[in-house]
Structures are given as structure tokens and as C-alpha cells.
Design an enzyme around this catalytic site. Structure first.
Site, short mmCIF file in Angstrom:
data_model
loop_
_atom_site.label_atom_id
_atom_site.label_comp_id
_atom_site.label_asym_id
_atom_site.label_seq_id
_atom_site.Cartn_x
_atom_site.Cartn_y
_atom_site.Cartn_z
N GLY A 138 -11.67 -6.21 5.35
CA GLY A 138 -12.60 -5.10 5.36
C GLY A 138 -12.00 -3.86 4.74
CB ALA A 139 -13.35 -0.43 4.41
NE ARG A 140 -8.98 3.83 2.73
CZ ARG A 140 -8.38 4.31 1.65
NH1 ARG A 140 -7.35 3.67 1.15
NH2 ARG A 140 -8.83 5.39 1.05
CB SER A 168 -5.10 -3.43 -2.08
OG SER A 168 -6.47 -3.53 -2.42
CB ALA A 217 -7.91 -1.94 -12.18
CB THR A 218 -12.66 -5.44 -11.23
OG1 THR A 218 -12.56 -5.18 -9.83
CG2 THR A 218 -11.90 -6.71 -11.57
CG HIS A 276 -4.94 0.97 -5.29
ND1 HIS A 276 -5.19 -0.36 -5.13
CD2 HIS A 276 -5.57 1.59 -4.26
CE1 HIS A 276 -5.95 -0.56 -4.06
NE2 HIS A 276 -6.20 0.62 -3.52
CB ALA A 286 1.80 5.91 -6.46
NE ARG A 287 -0.51 -0.38 -2.40
CZ ARG A 287 -1.77 -0.23 -2.02
NH1 ARG A 287 -2.08 0.65 -1.10
NH2 ARG A 287 -2.74 -0.94 -2.58
#
Length: 407
Positions: free
Chosen positions: A237-239, A243, A260-261, A278, A280-281
Site C-alpha cells: 500500500g501507500a508508504r 519501493s 520510472a513509469t 527516490h 537520492a536513495r
């Protein structure tokens, strides 16, 4: 050549003394680890740690035949007592070579942090690389030596801090020092490592494994080398951390292509912040492209590992192109067009020879959307996830940052 791992933990061991964290509380039984120390054929000891003689005895070994004791990194805390009769421990200058009467050869390997790695070669020519905690080999691109360098001969076994420095493994793979036949063993496992069984699953995804203290490994015995999953689907789910989990699955591989879509959204500052976070990670060596055209990428048989983030936005693009948000268009042509796109993606996903990790949202457990278009997207996304999960070796569901294996 045989390696007995007298300890496999971080410099403070595991659990860390007086540490109240959950990882230390769960470090019981085989999950408890002494500081990493490796005995090579009974003649070379890599890192002398407290209780080494007792640890050797528990493993059915003795330190009586040692000819060389090498230290790889500074040891904090009280001085380690040297058992009687042992050679004086020492750190060797980078690049120095040592020969042992038994026919073993040792070379000190430079690292990018405070420490010294060691390459040990047996009289039969088997080669092992041992790296200290928190370190990666330095100067790989400029080193044309027989060991870790450009066009390197793959090591038979590598022992390193896989959890703390997965990029070290990526660097070794990039120059050919780690290949498909290399047995990669994680050591220096502290309380930043996940507890079992998640540790085994995460390491296997990186092509590595961990073993309990006291294990004797036979160098050149490749039967336990993990098979890397070709297709991994990460849902959440969100957060939920999906990723970040997907990125961890490829952190030990070089030249990853990040797809990246979502693209860019002019004037959307919040979206720009998400994209920046994203980027930076990601490891510096990864490349990024922005596209929803996944089929040619999956069809490339020689391509580097692929990370697709995310399939939910790919589906949004497909539904936009088909006019599928409009009820009338959906029933007339949209449903067939979107299904054709999903079928084509499934075929490409099934046939790909690349290592690929894809991220998708799991939205079916939340609030029922208020519009027919929202419900349509929810239903089709669930269908897409199930379709690709059926063709994946690994499927994970992330909840509160924790990966739950579904397959």
C-alpha cells in the site's frame, strides 16, 4: 580449502551487550553470533577475537597449527588476549604478499574505509576474499592484478559485510571478481541485519547466504550457492516501504536500470519532492529512464538488472491511452485495449531473461472508490498484479516496512 567460521557477527557480536533493541532480543540460538573470525585450513586466522580458542574447540578445531594471524580492522574495547603459542597478530600493508610454509599465499587488499581485506589462495589454487566490516575493495577499476580488478578471475568464495555494504558486492560483480559460481557468504552480521528467516530471504535475493557460527565451509563446493530470482514482484500500500524493499533486492548488482513509469508533472511540487527522494536513495551507479514502454526492455536478453517502479502508473498510462476512464469508451473499445496491453506485458514478463524487480500498489484492501472509473482502476490493477504474480518466482507484500513473502 576449508574455512571454519568461528564467528559471523559484527565487531560487538550479536546480541550486542546491554542493547534493548528488537533485533538483539531475537538473536537467540543459531541467530546469536560472535564477532567474525575465520580459520583457514587451520593455518591462517583472519581476525583474532575474544574467545577464539574456545570457539575453535566448539567447532572441532584447534588453533595449535596457526602460522599466520591477520587483523582486518581496528578492534574497540579491551585488548584481545592472545592464546599462548599463537603468532603475533598483525595488519599487513595494502598490497603486501605473504607466503606460508603450507603453500598458502595471502595478499592484503586495500579497502575504501578503515580496514584491510585479505585474499587467501590455497596450494591447489582456490581463492577466497575476506573483507572487514563496513568496507568495500578500493581501486577495482585500476587494478589489473590476478585478484579483484579489471577482468578479474572470479573468486571461489567471498566473505563480506553484505547487509551493511551491498555495494561492495556490486563492485566485485562489475569487474568479474564475483561470478555465478562464487559462493558469497555474509559475515559481520550485527543488529542492523534483519532477523531470521528474513535475513536468509534477503541474502538469497542478493545471491548470498549466511551460516551459523562454527560452520565449516568447503571452498569450491557450489551446491549451496543461491539461485537468483529472475522475476520479483513487490506489492504494498501507500508508504508501505515497497519501493525501498525493491531497491534493496538489487542493491548488490551493478548497472541497474531504474525504469520510472511516473514521468514528471509540471507544476506539482509534491510530486517533484517524491521523485527527488527516490533518486537520492538509489546507488550512484544506477541509470534511470522514464518510460512506460516496458516490452523492449524486458525483451533485451543481455540487459542489466531492471527495476520498474511502478506498474500502477504503467496501468494508468495504458488506461489513458485507451480512453478507459469513460464508461462508454470502456465498454466499446477500452476494456479490450487494456486487456491486450496486459496480455502483452504478461508475455514479455514470462519470456524475459533479465533480472527484473517490479513494484505495484495493492489497493484492493482499502476504501471502495466512489466513482465507476476508480472502481474500474482498482479491479484492473488487482487483475494485473495477479497476472504477473502468477509468472514470478518471488512475490512480496510489504506491510509497515516489513516484507511478507507470498511466494
Amino acid at each position: 580449502m576449508e574455512l571454519t567460521l568461528l564467528g559471523t557477527g559484527g565487531p560487538e557480536g550479536l546480541p550486542v551487550p546491554d542493547c534493548p533493541c528488537a533485533a538483539c532480543a531475537l538473536a537467540t540460538g543459531e541467530g546469536a553470533r560472535g564477532a567474525t573470525s575465520v580459520l583457514v585450513d587451520g593455518v591462517v586466522l583472519l581476525d583474532l577475537v575474544p574467545g577464539a580458542a574456545l570457539a575453535a574447540a566448539r567447532a572441532g578445531q584447534t588453533l595449535g597449527g596457526l602460522r599466520l594471524v591477520l587483523l582486518s580492522h581496528p578492534h574497540d574495547g579491551p585488548p584481545v588476549e592472545i592464546p599462548p603459542g599463537l603468532p603475533a597478530p598483525a595488519r599487513v600493508p595494502d598490497g603486501q604478499r605473504l607466503s606460508v610454509l603450507t603453500g598458502h599465499r595471502v595478499r592484503a587488499v586495500a579497502t575504501d574505509a578503515l580496514g584491510t581485506g585479505y585474499e587467501v589462495e590455497s596450494p591447489q589454487g582456490l581463492r577466497v576474499l575476506y573483507l572487514p566490516p563496513g568496507c568495500a575493495p578500493a581501486g577495482l577499476a585500476d587494478n589489473g592484478d590476478h585478484g579483484a580488478g579489471a577482468d578479474a578471475v572470479p573468486y571461489d568464495m567471498v566473505l563480506l559485510d553484505v547487509v551493511g555494504r551491498p555495494d561492495a558486492l556490486a563492485r566485485l560483480r562489475a569487474v568479474g571478481a564475483v561470478a555465478g559460481t562464487t559462493d558469497v557468504v555474509a559475515v559481520h552480521l550485527g543488529h542492523d541485519a534483519p532477523p531470521r528467516p528474513e535475513l536468509a530471504r534477503r541474502l538469497a535475493a542478493l545471491g548470498a547466504r549466511a551460516v551459523p557460527d562454527g560452520t565449516t565451509l568447503v571452498v569450491g563446493d557450489y551446491q549451496n550457492v543461491p539461485d537468483l530470482p529472475r522475476r520479483t514482484l513487490v506489492l504494498g500500500g501507500a508508504r508501505s516501504g515497497k519501493s525501498a524493499e525493491a531497491e534493496r533486492r538489487l542493491a548488490a548488482f551493478p548497472d541497474v536500470l531504474y525504469v520510472a513509469t511516473g514521468g514528471t508533472r509540471d507544476g506539482d511540487a509534491e510530486w517533484a519532492e517524491r521523485v527527488t527522494a527516490h533518486r537520492a536513495r538509489r546507488p550512484a551507479g544506477w541509470r534511470t529512464i522514464e518510460t512506460c514502454d516496458l516490452l523492449p526492455l524486458l525483451a533485451d536478453p543481455a540487459g542489466a538488472p531492471l527495476l520498474v517502479d511502478c506498474l500502477s502508473l504503467w496501468l494508468t498510462h495504458a488506461m489513458d491511452a485507451a480512453g478507459a476512464w469513460d464508461d462508454e469508451t470502456w465498454h466499446r473499445t477500452g476494456a479490450a485495449a487494456v486487456q491486450a496491453d496486459i496480455d502483452a506485458l504478461r508475455a514479455a514478463w514470462r519470456a524475459t531473461r533479465r533480472t527484473v524487480v517490479a513494484v505495484s500498489n495493492e489497493v484492493g484492501s482499502g476504501v471502495v472508490p466512489a466513482t465507476s472509473a476508480g472502481r474500474r482502476f482498482r479491479d484492473i490493477l488487482g487483475h494485473l498484479n495477479a497476472t504477473l504474480a502468477e509468472e514470478s518466482e518471488h512475490v512480496l507484500l510489504t506491510v509497515s516496512g516489513l516484507p511478507i513473502p507470498l511466494r
